[in-house]
Write a protein that holds these residues in place. Structure first.
Motif, PDB file in Angstrom:
ATOM      1  N   SER A  87      33.086 -52.183 -36.186  1.00  0.00           N
ATOM      2  CA  SER A  87      32.360 -53.353 -36.662  1.00  0.00           C
ATOM      3  C   SER A  87      30.999 -52.960 -37.202  1.00  0.00           C
ATOM      4  O   SER A  87      30.505 -51.856 -36.952  1.00  0.00           O
ATOM      5  N   ALA A  88      30.399 -53.843 -37.944  1.00  0.00           N
ATOM      6  CA  ALA A  88      29.068 -53.613 -38.489  1.00  0.00           C
ATOM      7  C   ALA A  88      28.449 -54.954 -38.835  1.00  0.00           C
ATOM      8  O   ALA A  88      29.151 -55.941 -39.050  1.00  0.00           O
ATOM      9  N   VAL A  89      27.138 -54.944 -38.885  1.00  0.00           N
ATOM     10  CA  VAL A  89      26.431 -56.131 -39.339  1.00  0.00           C
ATOM     11  C   VAL A  89      25.719 -55.753 -40.626  1.00  0.00           C
ATOM     12  O   VAL A  89      25.152 -54.664 -40.732  1.00  0.00           O
ATOM     13  N   THR A  90      25.793 -56.607 -41.596  1.00  0.00           N
ATOM     14  CA  THR A  90      25.101 -56.308 -42.851  1.00  0.00           C
ATOM     15  C   THR A  90      24.750 -57.617 -43.547  1.00  0.00           C
ATOM     16  O   THR A  90      24.905 -58.697 -42.967  1.00  0.00           O
ATOM     17  N   PHE A  91      24.299 -57.524 -44.771  1.00  0.00           N
ATOM     18  CA  PHE A  91      23.987 -58.757 -45.495  1.00  0.00           C
ATOM     19  C   PHE A  91      24.231 -58.568 -46.982  1.00  0.00           C
ATOM     20  O   PHE A  91      24.385 -57.452 -47.476  1.00  0.00           O
ATOM     21  N   GLU A  92      24.286 -59.663 -47.684  1.00  0.00           N
ATOM     22  CA  GLU A  92      24.448 -59.638 -49.132  1.00  0.00           C
ATOM     23  C   GLU A  92      23.454 -60.608 -49.741  1.00  0.00           C
ATOM     24  O   GLU A  92      23.079 -61.599 -49.119  1.00  0.00           O
ATOM     25  N   LEU A  93      23.046 -60.285 -50.969  1.00  0.00           N
ATOM     26  CA  LEU A  93      21.930 -60.983 -51.555  1.00  0.00           C
ATOM     27  C   LEU A  93      22.234 -61.201 -53.034  1.00  0.00           C
ATOM     28  O   LEU A  93      22.782 -60.328 -53.692  1.00  0.00           O
ATOM     29  N   GLY A  94      21.877 -62.375 -53.549  1.00  0.00           N
ATOM     30  CA  GLY A  94      22.129 -62.587 -54.973  1.00  0.00           C
ATOM     31  C   GLY A  94      21.113 -63.503 -55.600  1.00  0.00           C
ATOM     32  O   GLY A  94      20.504 -64.330 -54.920  1.00  0.00           O
TER      33      GLY A  94
END
Lengths: 725, 276
Positions: free
Chosen positions: B140-147
């Motif tokens: 598992s991992a935690v991340t983010f996305e941005l736009g």
């Protein structure tokens, strides 16, 4: 009347505003540039030499015999893809609403006619009275008919190995080691045209290496050739054509071309391949057209008639001519019994080629019936072909579904529906081959379904300056047709399917963007790839006309296909991918004194999946001087090319004497120069001369085999005279 | 003949399975237009470029299913819920690729805000979970996305999107695997009221080269859309239809891959509430 006032108002507005109408500001050579691009694209796509003269014959005819906008001849603009189907509909609509055209400038008011279209068609349309119903009398024909004679001479000036002297015994030991004739090419063509309604003509031609009147061979060779011994013009053709004679819409005797529907069932001669008009791949069958070019393959010789009445139009045709074939087994009494291939080159230069000359007889009989109402058109085509000898290909896996035997029947249904913003088109066809050889291959896996072929497409025009096309084709692996010439990858309407998506936009005035993506798949082996294979073709072209004399375009193309690996370590063939990417920039710019400059640069990159790759580069400067009101013009090119090998070759269109076209494939390292001169001493006579040379820096001998030249340069000379009456 | 072909199919499939697939363009509309989505608006923008949901003014629920290569094992499922508020639009999303033997899951919490016509910004926090079947456990991992999106002119909208910009490692992964960084940039051009053209470029660090995409949408009849698109690397041609009624829309698409054949996508969006 309403329209007349409208026109006058519009025109006077233009004049009072001291603005030029669009027609006056158009690029002068748009049609020419369009054809150059099409021809270059075609050269890249075809593996064999293409006979451009045959392909462009009808365009040249249009240049000399402009279409009357007030006659039904405007369909010619659509047939030759100079306008798209929506523009054609708009043109019809305009005429229906407002009656005949009075001024050429009115075209600007027809919806969908942008600057580019206007530039292309302005030189080849005229305003006149529709005279398609006038009576044709002999005196009128004598008075208004136009005669034209074209004579041409062509030669490679360097000595080629095939013309070396040789003793009879050596020639008999290796019969194909020499050309029997002289290295000149001669062509003589006569045409007559009465208001595009009566046309007649003949053409005589001798190719380099073919025996002319002045060439001689010894008696032993003569005996060996037997009745195949032939001197003089190698190709002789003629045609007699009439159209719009009451219910007889068209009739021809002699050489002609046929094209119906989308070309899946019957389309002789050439076409431009994938893109036709804008994004569309839709074709428009031309019915019967006379053939005046000296092309020696793929045409009909015999007679054909089209009758029309109401919504119906029916055509019957019959062709009977001898064609070249490679004889494998000969009966002593009869003619050839078996042939192993049909020859398409039209060359009869060596003993072998002469023995194949006109070896068998091909007969074709058939017909086409079309029914057309306002927006909808449907047609049915049926034809049957006989060969006088059985075609039996040397067996191989890739050709096992190719046509073999003596008889072949084809039939197909085509349709077209154009309304508003939509155009739908399609054709379905099937072949019957009753000969046993094919029955045999049927048992090896060709199901009945694989004898079918079909295509279906849709072009949509959401708004005037934008159109897109979705197109699907699927040709069965056993669909056999000797006269099929529809949309395809490669040259064979057999064993492939694909999806095409194209879009054309004019985002701003004088800007045009064309892009397509084509994914294809070969469902059976090909001569290049010994397994079913696939590939894709991406294309993008952005063009802009800066002003009347300055136009430029940028073209990017990437094409991936598969072919057998040439890796020597592999004991069996298997296909691998190869990709060719190319970028081309072209600009033409002129000055008021008649001087026109043109530059082209191209970079090509070829990559094989086994790791090998190569690059090619081409750059050129053209200078042409065409002073107005002077009877002469000059064109000069200086070009450099540097490509690692044949794979990264570059095709570059060259200006040529009228009616002749050259798009040589340049590879290796060197330069290409040519000088073309035109002189018009009298109104009725035009003379052209062209001398060109390729000078290589990386080799001491050019070409190989019979065309081998010992030296670094290859020079070609052409002289042409056109006499008009 | 069938065998080598099958082998190729298998190998190619395996390759594409090595690459993580958290950020496939979602939605029947994007799928039909060659994957173009970075400059598009709507509920599915939450997954493709969260900035595109900033303008949403209705409570919306979307369901999406992709039958990739017509194999149930490579199905792609997605669901999204958007709640417009005074402070911007909030969203919840879930993606799943694969089957019970192997699956990639993404849980997202999204937020997007409209800063006037020239700028919309969106952000999604993601929890990624790879489930390798019972024996191998989970990563598992935690991340983010941005736009961001910007309506540059009345007709032109630009979009930029980046997924996993910091590239966190996947917990418990044997080879220190990282989810890919994905960067997209593209434009939407409204040629006429009923015709839109899209184009974009995507770089995915798991893939070699870049992917170029183009798509078009034409509103043939009122609320009835015809779409087509193309994509390179991998080469795909795609087609689709969409239909919209007052509270729902349905979009279907088919993508044709040259070797692997067809994939079918279907997406539905239900919206409740009045236009503000």
């Amino acid at each position: 009347m309403k329209r007349l006032i409208l026109t006058i108002v519009a025109l006077s507005l233009c004049f009072f505003a001291k603005a030029q109408t669009v027609i006056d500001t158009l690029s002068t050579d748009a049609l020419n540039e369009l054809l150059i691009e099409q021809v270059e694209r075609l050269a890249e796509d075809s593996d064999e030499d293409v006979d451009y003269e045959e392909l462009l014959e009808q365009y040249i005819f249009l240049v000399e015999n402009p279409v009357n906008l007030n006659s039904d001849d405007i369909i010619k603009l659509l047939e030759l893809h100079l306008i798209n189907v929506f523009q054609y509909e708009e043109l019809q609509k305009y005429r229906r609403y407002y009656g005949d055209f009075l001024f050429l400038e009115e075209l600007e008011m027809v919806e969908g006619f942008d600057e580019q279209t206007l530039a292309i068609i302005a030189p080849i349309v005229q305003i006149g009275k529709d005279n398609s119903r006038d009576k044709i009398t002999l005196s009128k024909m004598a008075r208004y008919g136009k005669h034209q004679v074209v004579g041409r001479y062509e030669q490679i000036l360097e000595h080629q190995q095939g013309y070396d002297p040789i003793s009879d015994s050596a020639l008999l030991a290796k019969p194909n080691s020499r050309f029997l004739g002289s290295p000149q090419r001669y062509q003589l063509k006569y045409t007559y045209n009465y208001r595009n309604r009566i046309r007649a003509g003949f053409v005589l031609e001798k190719d380099p290496g073919e025996m002319f009147f002045t060439d001689h061979v010894s008696d032993t060779i003569k005996a060996l050739l037997g009745d195949k011994y032939h001197r003089g013009f190698d190709f002789i053709g003629f045609h007699l054509y009439a159209k719009d004679l009451g219910i007889v819409k068209a009739a021809v005797l002699g050489d002609y071309q046929l094209s119906f529907g989308q070309g899946l069932t019957m389309w002789t001669g050439m076409n431009f391949g994938k893109i036709e008009t804008g994004s569309s791949v839709m074709k428009q069958g031309r019915g019967i057209t006379p053939k005046s070019s000296a092309s020696e393959y793929s045409f009909m010789r015999g007679t054909a008639v089209t009758l029309g009445g109401g919504p119906f139009r029916g055509t019957v045709f019959y062709s009977n001519r001898k064609i070249d074939a490679n004889i494998t087994e000969t009966d002593t009494l009869e003619a050839a019994e078996y042939v192993s291939s049909l020859q398409e080159t039209g060359y009869h230069r060596t003993i072998g080629e002469l023995l194949d000359r006109y070896a068998i007889r091909q007969q074709v009989v058939g017909g086409h019936l079309a029914y057309a109402v306002s927006h909808f058109e449907v047609g049915y085509t049926l034809h049957h072909t006989w060969l006088s000898a059985k075609l039996q290909l040397s067996p191989s896996n890739y050709n096992q579904f190719y046509f073999q035997g003596t008889q072949l029947t084809n039939q197909g249904i085509d349709f077209k529906y154009v309304k508003g913003k939509f155009a739908f088109f399609g054709e379905g066809a099937m072949s019957f081959n009753t000969d046993s050889t094919t029955l045999l291959s049927t048992s090896t896996g060709a199901t009945a379904l694989s004898r079918f072929a079909g295509l279906l497409g849709m072009t949509v025009k959401p708004t005037g300056y934008l159109n897109f096309t979705i197109f699907y084709h699927d040709y069965g692996k056993a669909y056999q047709n000797l006269f099929s010439n529809a949309f395809c990858e490669g040259s064979r309407n057999q064993g492939q399917r694909g999806v095409y998506l194209g879009v054309e936009v004019a985002p701003a005035p004088y800007w045009n963007l064309l892009a397509y993506a084509d994914h294809f798949r070969f469902t059976w082996l090909t001569s290049q790839a010994y397994a079913p294979s696939w590939g894709h073709d991406y294309y993008l072209r952005l063009s802009h006309s800066f002003n009347r004399r300055t136009t430029a375009y940028l073209q990017i193309r990437s094409k991936t296909k598969m072919k057998n690996s040439t890796d020597g370590l592999v004991f069996s063939h298997y296909p691998i991918f190869y990709t060719k990417n190319s970028v081309r920039f072209n600009i033409n710019y002129g000055f008021a004194n008649g001087l026109v400059f043109s530059n082209k640069a191209e970079y090509a990159h070829y990559r094989n999946d086994d790791g090998s790759n190569s690059q090619g580069f081409f750059i050129c400067q053209d200078v042409s001087y065409k002073p107005e009101n002077k009877p002469f013009s000059l064109t000069f090119r200086y070009a450099l090319f540097d490509t690692k090998d044949y794979d990264s070759r570059v095709y570059a269109y060259e200006n040529d004497v009228l009616y002749s076209f050259s798009v040589p494939a340049l590879y290796g390292k060197g330069m290409r120069v040519y000088l073309l001169g035109k002189w018009k001493p009298f109104n009725s006579l035009t003379l052209y001369t062209r001398i060109g040379s390729i000078i290589y820096t990386d080799r001491d001998e050019i070409s190989s085999g019979l065309t081998l030249i010992e030296g670094k340069h290859k020079t070609d000379l052409k002289v042409e005279a056109i006499w008009k009456l | 003949m069938k065998k080598p072909l099958l082998l190729i199919v298998f190998i190619t499939l395996t390759f594409s399975l090595f690459a993580h697939d958290f950020v496939n363009p979602i939605g029947g509309r994007a799928a039909a237009m060659g994957g173009c989505s970075v400059a598009s608006r709507g509920l599915w923008a939450m997954q493709n470029n969260p900035a595109g949901m900033a303008y949403l003014d209705k409570f919306s629920l979307g369901l999406y299913y992709e039958n990739r290569w017509l194999l149930p094992e490579t199905a792609y499922k997605s669901a999204a819920l958007a709640v417009p508020t005074k402070f911007g639009c909030l969203g919840l999303s879930f993606n799943q690729f694969g089957s019970s033997k192997y699956s990639e899951n993404k849980f997202g919490l999204a937020y997007a805000k409209d800063f006037g016509p020239y700028l919309q910004i969106g952000l999604q926090l993601d929890y990624l979970l790879i489930s390798l079947g019972n024996e191998y456990g989970r990563q598992s991992a935690v991340t983010f996305e941005l736009g961001i999106q910007s309506q540059v002119t009345e007709k032109l909208r630009l979009g930029t999107y980046i997924f996993n910009p910091v590239s966190f490692k996947l917990e418990q992964s044997i080879n220190q695997e990282k989810p890919p960084i994905v960067f997209r940039f593209g434009a939407a051009y409204q040629f006429t009221k009923d015709f839109v053209g899209l184009c974009e470029v995507e770089k995915n660090t798991d893939h070699e080269g870049v992917s170029l995409r183009g798509g078009l949408e034409y509103e043939v009849l009122k609320n009835f859309y015809l779409r087509a698109g193309a994509q390179t690397n991998p080469g795909l041609l795609s087609f689709g239809l969409g239909y919209e009624i007052r509270f729902a829309r349905i979009d279907v698409a088919a993508q044709l891959h040259q070797i692997l054949g067809a994939s079918v996508q279907i997406g539905m969006i239900f919206s409740i509430g009045k236009r503000a």
